[in-house]
Design an enzyme around this catalytic site. Structure first.
Site, mmCIF file in Angstrom:
data_model
loop_
_atom_site.group_PDB
_atom_site.id
_atom_site.type_symbol
_atom_site.label_atom_id
_atom_site.label_comp_id
_atom_site.label_asym_id
_atom_site.label_seq_id
_atom_site.Cartn_x
_atom_site.Cartn_y
_atom_site.Cartn_z
ATOM 1 N N ARG A 1 0.909 -0.993 -0.037
ATOM 2 C CA ARG A 1 0.117 0.092 -0.080
ATOM 3 C C ARG A 1 1.057 1.177 0.062
ATOM 4 O O ARG A 1 1.908 1.151 0.520
ATOM 5 C CB ARG A 1 -0.793 0.107 1.277
ATOM 6 C CG ARG A 1 -1.696 1.125 1.202
ATOM 7 C CD ARG A 1 -2.685 1.286 2.425
ATOM 8 N NE ARG A 1 -3.523 2.448 2.493
ATOM 9 C CZ ARG A 1 -4.143 2.949 3.393
ATOM 10 N NH1 ARG A 1 -3.909 2.655 4.881
ATOM 11 N NH2 ARG A 1 -4.819 4.094 3.327
ATOM 12 N N HIS A 2 0.464 2.155 -0.411
ATOM 13 C CA HIS A 2 0.829 3.617 -0.446
ATOM 14 C C HIS A 2 1.189 4.052 0.928
ATOM 15 O O HIS A 2 0.679 3.624 1.957
ATOM 16 C CB HIS A 2 0.073 4.530 -1.258
ATOM 17 C CG HIS A 2 -1.101 4.796 -0.796
ATOM 18 N ND1 HIS A 2 -1.250 5.515 0.582
ATOM 19 C CD2 HIS A 2 -2.356 4.642 -1.380
ATOM 20 C CE1 HIS A 2 -2.497 5.519 0.620
ATOM 21 N NE2 HIS A 2 -3.220 5.004 -0.210
ATOM 22 N N ARG B 1 -0.821 9.638 3.527
ATOM 23 C CA ARG B 1 -1.236 10.606 2.621
ATOM 24 C C ARG B 1 -2.368 11.460 3.530
ATOM 25 O O ARG B 1 -2.624 11.411 4.342
ATOM 26 C CB ARG B 1 -2.089 9.928 1.584
ATOM 27 C CG ARG B 1 -3.206 9.088 2.066
ATOM 28 C CD ARG B 1 -4.370 8.824 1.104
ATOM 29 N NE ARG B 1 -5.283 7.848 1.285
ATOM 30 C CZ ARG B 1 -6.262 8.072 2.231
ATOM 31 N NH1 ARG B 1 -6.678 9.363 2.968
ATOM 32 N NH2 ARG B 1 -7.163 7.266 2.320
ATOM 33 N N ARG C 1 0.019 9.235 -5.428
ATOM 34 C CA ARG C 1 0.452 8.710 -4.142
ATOM 35 C C ARG C 1 1.111 7.212 -4.272
ATOM 36 O O ARG C 1 2.122 7.109 -3.742
ATOM 37 C CB ARG C 1 -0.647 8.664 -2.924
ATOM 38 C CG ARG C 1 -1.934 7.967 -3.364
ATOM 39 C CD ARG C 1 -2.892 8.056 -2.144
ATOM 40 N NE ARG C 1 -4.009 7.265 -2.370
ATOM 41 C CZ ARG C 1 -5.141 8.215 -2.847
ATOM 42 N NH1 ARG C 1 -4.942 9.344 -3.458
ATOM 43 N NH2 ARG C 1 -6.248 7.360 -3.239
ATOM 44 N N ASP D 1 -5.271 0.369 -0.060
ATOM 45 C CA ASP D 1 -5.736 -0.456 0.799
ATOM 46 C C ASP D 1 -6.683 -1.645 0.418
ATOM 47 O O ASP D 1 -6.898 -2.694 0.609
ATOM 48 C CB ASP D 1 -6.281 0.216 1.973
ATOM 49 C CG ASP D 1 -7.201 1.299 1.847
ATOM 50 O OD1 ASP D 1 -7.683 1.461 0.357
ATOM 51 O OD2 ASP D 1 -7.666 2.164 2.430
#
Length: 427
Positions: A43-44, A47, A111, A290
């Site tokens: 996942r990034h 943010r 992102r 996610d």
């Protein structure tokens, strides 16, 4: 006695065989459980919120780059993850970047693209000839993507898919969903009143939880109604919304239309590596969201019921135990202070034989996604049979009517007698 005295010594041939045996055992031991291929899905990083609610005092201007953007915290998280992957695969991955051994793909979102770049900065700090500027300990490494409208692998739920939407409508009528709505109707009304949201349901309330989480993480003031108890309840409902997307009822059918698509690609890549058909590729990284990890882990049936945290990473490792004998191990890193913990697909050991894993996961892999997404015709077999019988009867009656008309016309032709009117005119 002489023979007995010599029994304590090895002949030159025996000594040679013993040494050879030790060498062979060492070689086989070194070759056993040899890492061959790795896939990671992460996942990034941290943010800003993707939106604000109407009554929120912190609108988009409160965030340096606006909504939905990777923060400096998120950049550091992925640099750390890249460093952790470098340490984990020391001796497997080349010390310096080699374009033949790694492939990185991201969704076409700022992102996730930036997270992949930060991750690669930690994974491949430039060395030697790869240093292109003495003051920059970074090097450009390609991150591949496709337009958002064409993404059919890494962003979930994948739409349009009529059958999936029908399954979601059925989920809304499930006892668990109905009961959860009934239990939280007053709470969600309170949230709606305080946020100014006109739509506050089990499927939309996650955004409020997300906004407040982002604000608290970045030391922005929270409204007085957002107590510790309210935040926890919102977090629980957010986790429920992930289960709604990919589970609650018909989890396997949903997996075939969603997370199973990614499972199929990962298995395809792993199988190619086992067949030495990966052309030197050793490592694939997918930079995602996610919901991607939720869909993937639901399809694998290893989901723990919680939203995947920032920079969490699901790992697939292919090992060769002996020539032609392969196993797959899975791990999940959801805490940077702890090593990744093992995941096990139900029905197999953690070190799962590749063929066994393929057999277990075949149930969530569709052969024709486009076809399976379509809704079946609402007309059932009985109705079809009744329709065919009715059409047959009508056709039979039409044939009888046509034959009758033709027969009558033929009869009239034979009985006709021409009467000359010449005599009447002469008379």
């Amino acid at each position: 006695m002489a023979g007995g005295g010599r029994s304590g010594f090895l002949s030159p041939l025996g000594l040679l065989l013993l040494i050879s045996g030790h060498v062979l055992s060492s070689v086989l031991l070194a070759q056993a459980h040899r890492l061959r291929f790795v896939t990671v899905v992460y996942r990034h990083g941290d943010r800003s919120p993707v939106r604000a609610y109407p009554k929120d005092v912190h609108q988009e201007s409160a965030w340096p780059q606006g909504f939905g953007q990777l923060t400096q915290i998120g950049m550091r998280q992925h640099w750390d993850l890249g460093q952790a992957l470098r340490a984990r695969y020391k001796g497997f991955l080349n010390e310096t970047y080699d374009r033949h051994e790694i492939y990185v793909r991201s969704t076409d979102v700022d992102r996730t693209l930036m997270s992949a770049e930060a991750n690669l900065a930690g994974l491949y700090p430039p060395q030697g000839a790869q240093v292109f500027h003495p003051n920059i300990s970074w090097q450009p490494i390609p991150v591949h993507t496709v337009p958002d409208s064409e993404e059919r692998l890494l962003k979930f739920p994948i739409l349009p898919c009529p059958k999936y939407l029908k399954l979601q409508e059925e989920t809304r009528h499930s006892p668990e969903y109905v009961n959860k709505t009934r239990e939280n109707v007053d709470f969600m009304q309170m949230v709606a009143n305080n946020t100014g949201l006109s739509d506050c349901s089990l499927e939309s309330v996650w955004s409020v939880s997300d906004i407040l989480f982002c604000e608290s993480r970045h030391n922005l003031s929270l409204p007085s109604w957002a107590t510790k108890e309210v935040l926890q309840r919102l977090s629980d409902l957010k986790d429920f919304s992930f289960r709604f997307l990919f589970g609650i009822i018909e989890q396997e059918q949903k997996a075939r239309l969603q997370g199973g698509v990614l499972v199929a690609q990962i298995l395809k890549n792993i199988t190619a590596a086992a067949r030495d058909a990966a052309n030197g590729l050793k490592f694939i990284a997918y930079s995602t969201h996610d919901t991607t990890l939720g869909a993937l882990q639901m399809a694998l049936d290893v989901y723990n019921g919680k939203q995947a945290p920032y920079a969490s990473c699901h790992i697939f490792e292919l090992y060769e135990e002996s020539p032609g004998n392969f196993t797959v191990e899975m791990y999940f890193r959801n805490d940077s202070s702890q090593p990744p913990f093992p995941l096990t697909v139900p029905g197999c050991a953690h070190r799962c034989p590749l063929q066994r894993l393929q057999s277990l996961l075949d149930r969530v892999i569709t052969k024709d996604w486009e076809k399976e997404c379509q809704l079946s015709s609402p007309v059932n077999d009985t109705e079809v049979m009744v329709g065919l019988v009715a059409c047959g009867c009508i056709l039979f009656l039409l044939i009888i009517l046509l034959v009758t008309v033709l027969f009558r016309q033929k009869s009239q032709t034979i009985a006709y007698q021409h009467v000359s009117d010449v005599g009447e005119e002469q008379s």
